[in-house]
Write a protein that holds these residues in place. Structure first.
Motif, PDB file in Angstrom:
ATOM      1  N   GLY A 178       2.774  16.620   3.078  1.00  0.00           N
ATOM      2  CA  GLY A 178       2.813  15.290   3.000  1.00  0.00           C
ATOM      3  C   GLY A 178       2.664  14.492   4.095  1.00  0.00           C
ATOM      4  N   ALA A 179       2.462  14.837   5.277  1.00  0.00           N
ATOM      5  CA  ALA A 179       2.194  14.053   6.283  1.00  0.00           C
ATOM      6  C   ALA A 179       0.466  13.738   6.215  1.00  0.00           C
ATOM      7  CB  ALA A 179       2.359  15.034   7.679  1.00  0.00           C
ATOM      8  N   PHE A 180      -0.067  14.732   5.733  1.00  0.00           N
ATOM      9  CA  PHE A 180      -1.670  14.616   5.385  1.00  0.00           C
ATOM     10  C   PHE A 180      -1.953  13.768   4.029  1.00  0.00           C
ATOM     11  CE2 PHE A 180      -1.398  18.477   8.171  1.00  0.00           C
ATOM     12  CZ  PHE A 180      -2.144  18.116   9.201  1.00  0.00           C
ATOM     13  N   ILE A 181      -1.327  13.788   3.116  1.00  0.00           N
ATOM     14  CA  ILE A 181      -1.627  13.239   1.870  1.00  0.00           C
ATOM     15  C   ILE A 181      -0.686  12.063   1.867  1.00  0.00           C
ATOM     16  CG2 ILE A 181      -2.471  15.037   0.874  1.00  0.00           C
ATOM     17  CD1 ILE A 181      -0.142  15.005  -0.927  1.00  0.00           C
ATOM     18  N   GLY A 182      -0.327  11.470   2.972  1.00  0.00           N
ATOM     19  CA  GLY A 182       0.962  10.460   3.022  1.00  0.00           C
ATOM     20  C   GLY A 182       0.358   8.999   2.099  1.00  0.00           C
ATOM     21  N   LYS A 183      -0.957   8.638   2.383  1.00  0.00           N
ATOM     22  CA  LYS A 183      -1.289   7.323   2.046  1.00  0.00           C
ATOM     23  C   LYS A 183      -2.995   7.640   1.244  1.00  0.00           C
ATOM     24  CE  LYS A 183       1.489   4.470   4.534  1.00  0.00           C
ATOM     25  NZ  LYS A 183       1.470   3.131   5.704  1.00  0.00           N
ATOM     26  N   LEU A 184      -2.847   8.016   0.112  1.00  0.00           N
ATOM     27  CA  LEU A 184      -4.394   8.161  -0.701  1.00  0.00           C
ATOM     28  C   LEU A 184      -4.641   6.847  -1.131  1.00  0.00           C
ATOM     29  CD1 LEU A 184      -3.515  11.475  -2.182  1.00  0.00           C
ATOM     30  CD2 LEU A 184      -4.749  11.206  -0.422  1.00  0.00           C
ATOM     31  N   PRO A 185      -5.846   6.928  -1.451  1.00  0.00           N
ATOM     32  CA  PRO A 185      -6.579   5.666  -2.051  1.00  0.00           C
ATOM     33  C   PRO A 185      -6.101   5.765  -3.617  1.00  0.00           C
ATOM     34  CG  PRO A 185      -8.383   6.968  -1.054  1.00  0.00           C
ATOM     35  CD  PRO A 185      -7.182   7.713  -0.609  1.00  0.00           C
ATOM     36  N   GLY A 186      -5.552   4.687  -4.210  1.00  0.00           N
ATOM     37  CA  GLY A 186      -4.848   4.698  -5.219  1.00  0.00           C
ATOM     38  C   GLY A 186      -3.471   4.469  -5.278  1.00  0.00           C
ATOM     39  N   ASP A 187      -2.906   4.718  -4.000  1.00  0.00           N
ATOM     40  CA  ASP A 187      -1.521   4.078  -3.753  1.00  0.00           C
ATOM     41  C   ASP A 187      -1.487   2.578  -3.743  1.00  0.00           C
ATOM     42  OD1 ASP A 187      -0.970   6.868  -3.842  1.00  0.00           O
ATOM     43  OD2 ASP A 187      -0.578   7.146  -1.898  1.00  0.00           O
ATOM     44  N   LEU A 188      -0.363   2.188  -4.431  1.00  0.00           N
ATOM     45  CA  LEU A 188      -0.231   0.509  -4.185  1.00  0.00           C
ATOM     46  C   LEU A 188       0.442   0.246  -3.108  1.00  0.00           C
ATOM     47  CD1 LEU A 188       0.244   0.142  -7.955  1.00  0.00           C
ATOM     48  CD2 LEU A 188      -1.925  -0.033  -6.798  1.00  0.00           C
ATOM     49  N   ILE A 189       0.156  -0.600  -2.452  1.00  0.00           N
ATOM     50  CA  ILE A 189       0.936  -1.460  -1.455  1.00  0.00           C
ATOM     51  C   ILE A 189       0.768  -2.711  -1.443  1.00  0.00           C
ATOM     52  CG2 ILE A 189       0.959  -1.695   1.111  1.00  0.00           C
ATOM     53  CD1 ILE A 189      -0.289   1.151   1.410  1.00  0.00           C
ATOM     54  N   PHE A 190       1.997  -3.506  -1.601  1.00  0.00           N
ATOM     55  CA  PHE A 190       2.295  -4.904  -1.753  1.00  0.00           C
ATOM     56  C   PHE A 190       2.871  -5.575  -0.581  1.00  0.00           C
ATOM     57  CE2 PHE A 190       2.242  -3.348  -6.269  1.00  0.00           C
ATOM     58  CZ  PHE A 190       1.288  -4.050  -6.512  1.00  0.00           C
ATOM     59  N   LYS A 191       2.297  -6.410   0.140  1.00  0.00           N
ATOM     60  CA  LYS A 191       2.886  -7.001   1.410  1.00  0.00           C
ATOM     61  C   LYS A 191       3.114  -8.358   1.211  1.00  0.00           C
ATOM     62  CE  LYS A 191       1.015  -3.499   4.335  1.00  0.00           C
ATOM     63  NZ  LYS A 191       0.062  -3.214   5.881  1.00  0.00           N
ATOM     64  N   LYS A 192       4.310  -9.040   1.365  1.00  0.00           N
ATOM     65  CA  LYS A 192       4.610 -10.271   1.263  1.00  0.00           C
ATOM     66  C   LYS A 192       5.476 -10.742   2.300  1.00  0.00           C
ATOM     67  CE  LYS A 192       5.046 -14.034  -1.950  1.00  0.00           C
ATOM     68  NZ  LYS A 192       5.074 -14.328  -3.600  1.00  0.00           N
ATOM     69  N   GLY A 193       5.167 -11.538   3.371  1.00  0.00           N
ATOM     70  CA  GLY A 193       6.103 -11.806   4.249  1.00  0.00           C
ATOM     71  C   GLY A 193       6.702 -10.648   5.100  1.00  0.00           C
ATOM     72  N   ASN A 194       7.953 -10.700   5.180  1.00  0.00           N
ATOM     73  CA  ASN A 194       8.577  -9.304   5.931  1.00  0.00           C
ATOM     74  C   ASN A 194       9.025  -8.193   4.917  1.00  0.00           C
ATOM     75  OD1 ASN A 194       8.606 -10.627   8.166  1.00  0.00           O
ATOM     76  ND2 ASN A 194      10.624 -11.508   7.830  1.00  0.00           N
ATOM     77  N   THR A 195       8.393  -8.249   3.550  1.00  0.00           N
ATOM     78  CA  THR A 195       8.765  -7.089   2.717  1.00  0.00           C
ATOM     79  C   THR A 195       7.367  -6.316   2.418  1.00  0.00           C
ATOM     80  OG1 THR A 195      10.327  -8.630   1.660  1.00  0.00           O
ATOM     81  CG2 THR A 195       9.755  -6.726   0.543  1.00  0.00           C
ATOM     82  N   THR A 196       7.554  -5.290   2.468  1.00  0.00           N
ATOM     83  CA  THR A 196       6.331  -4.166   1.901  1.00  0.00           C
ATOM     84  C   THR A 196       7.094  -3.209   0.893  1.00  0.00           C
ATOM     85  OG1 THR A 196       5.563  -4.163   4.091  1.00  0.00           O
ATOM     86  CG2 THR A 196       4.687  -2.702   2.856  1.00  0.00           C
ATOM     87  N   PHE A 197       6.057  -3.129  -0.185  1.00  0.00           N
ATOM     88  CA  PHE A 197       6.411  -2.537  -1.239  1.00  0.00           C
ATOM     89  C   PHE A 197       5.469  -1.331  -1.276  1.00  0.00           C
ATOM     90  CE2 PHE A 197       6.208  -1.262  -6.002  1.00  0.00           C
ATOM     91  CZ  PHE A 197       7.606  -0.644  -5.907  1.00  0.00           C
ATOM     92  N   TYR A 198       5.835  -0.171  -1.523  1.00  0.00           N
ATOM     93  CA  TYR A 198       4.965   0.779  -1.438  1.00  0.00           C
ATOM     94  C   TYR A 198       5.142   1.786  -2.665  1.00  0.00           C
ATOM     95  CZ  TYR A 198       2.328   5.318   0.034  1.00  0.00           C
ATOM     96  OH  TYR A 198       1.402   6.384  -0.005  1.00  0.00           O
ATOM     97  N   PHE A 199       3.937   2.088  -3.603  1.00  0.00           N
ATOM     98  CA  PHE A 199       4.146   2.765  -4.649  1.00  0.00           C
ATOM     99  C   PHE A 199       2.951   4.073  -5.004  1.00  0.00           C
ATOM    100  CE2 PHE A 199       3.948   3.382  -9.566  1.00  0.00           C
ATOM    101  CZ  PHE A 199       5.182   3.952  -9.731  1.00  0.00           C
ATOM    102  N   PRO A 200       3.219   4.923  -4.563  1.00  0.00           N
ATOM    103  CA  PRO A 200       2.529   6.250  -4.250  1.00  0.00           C
ATOM    104  C   PRO A 200       2.065   6.876  -5.745  1.00  0.00           C
ATOM    105  CG  PRO A 200       4.567   7.079  -3.791  1.00  0.00           C
ATOM    106  CD  PRO A 200       4.758   5.498  -4.033  1.00  0.00           C
ATOM    107  N   ILE A 201       1.060   6.075  -6.379  1.00  0.00           N
ATOM    108  CA  ILE A 201       0.894   6.761  -7.825  1.00  0.00           C
ATOM    109  C   ILE A 201      -0.267   7.765  -7.357  1.00  0.00           C
ATOM    110  CG2 ILE A 201      -0.744   6.208  -9.804  1.00  0.00           C
ATOM    111  CD1 ILE A 201       0.141   3.112  -9.783  1.00  0.00           C
TER     112      ILE A 201
END
Length: 66
Positions: free
Chosen positions: A22-45
């Motif tokens: 999991g440490a190596f495949i934590g953020k793959l291309p295709g994972d959705l990251i939404f950042k708005k202000g102080n909020t970050t939403f990470y959806f690891p599809i």
């Protein structure tokens, strides 16, 4: 009691391997990251798909060994 300790050791090793993988495949291309202000939403599809495939292969191999 000996069998139970073996099961706990195997479960611990599996969790350790998942943590390392999991440490190596934590953020793959295709994972959705939404950042708005102080909020970050990470959806690891893509990460979910990769983990699902790996688990499916592991369970398939284990079921074939029994």
């Amino acid at each position: 009691m000996n069998e139970l300790s073996k099961i706990f050791i195997i479960i611990g090793i599996v969790f350790l391997l998942f943590g390392i993988i999991g440490a190596f495949i934590g953020k793959l291309p295709g994972d959705l990251i939404f950042k708005k202000g102080n909020t970050t939403f990470y959806f690891p599809i893509m990460t979910s798909i990769v983990v699902s495939i790996i688990l499916s292969l592991i369970f398939y191999i284990v079921s074939r060994l029994k």
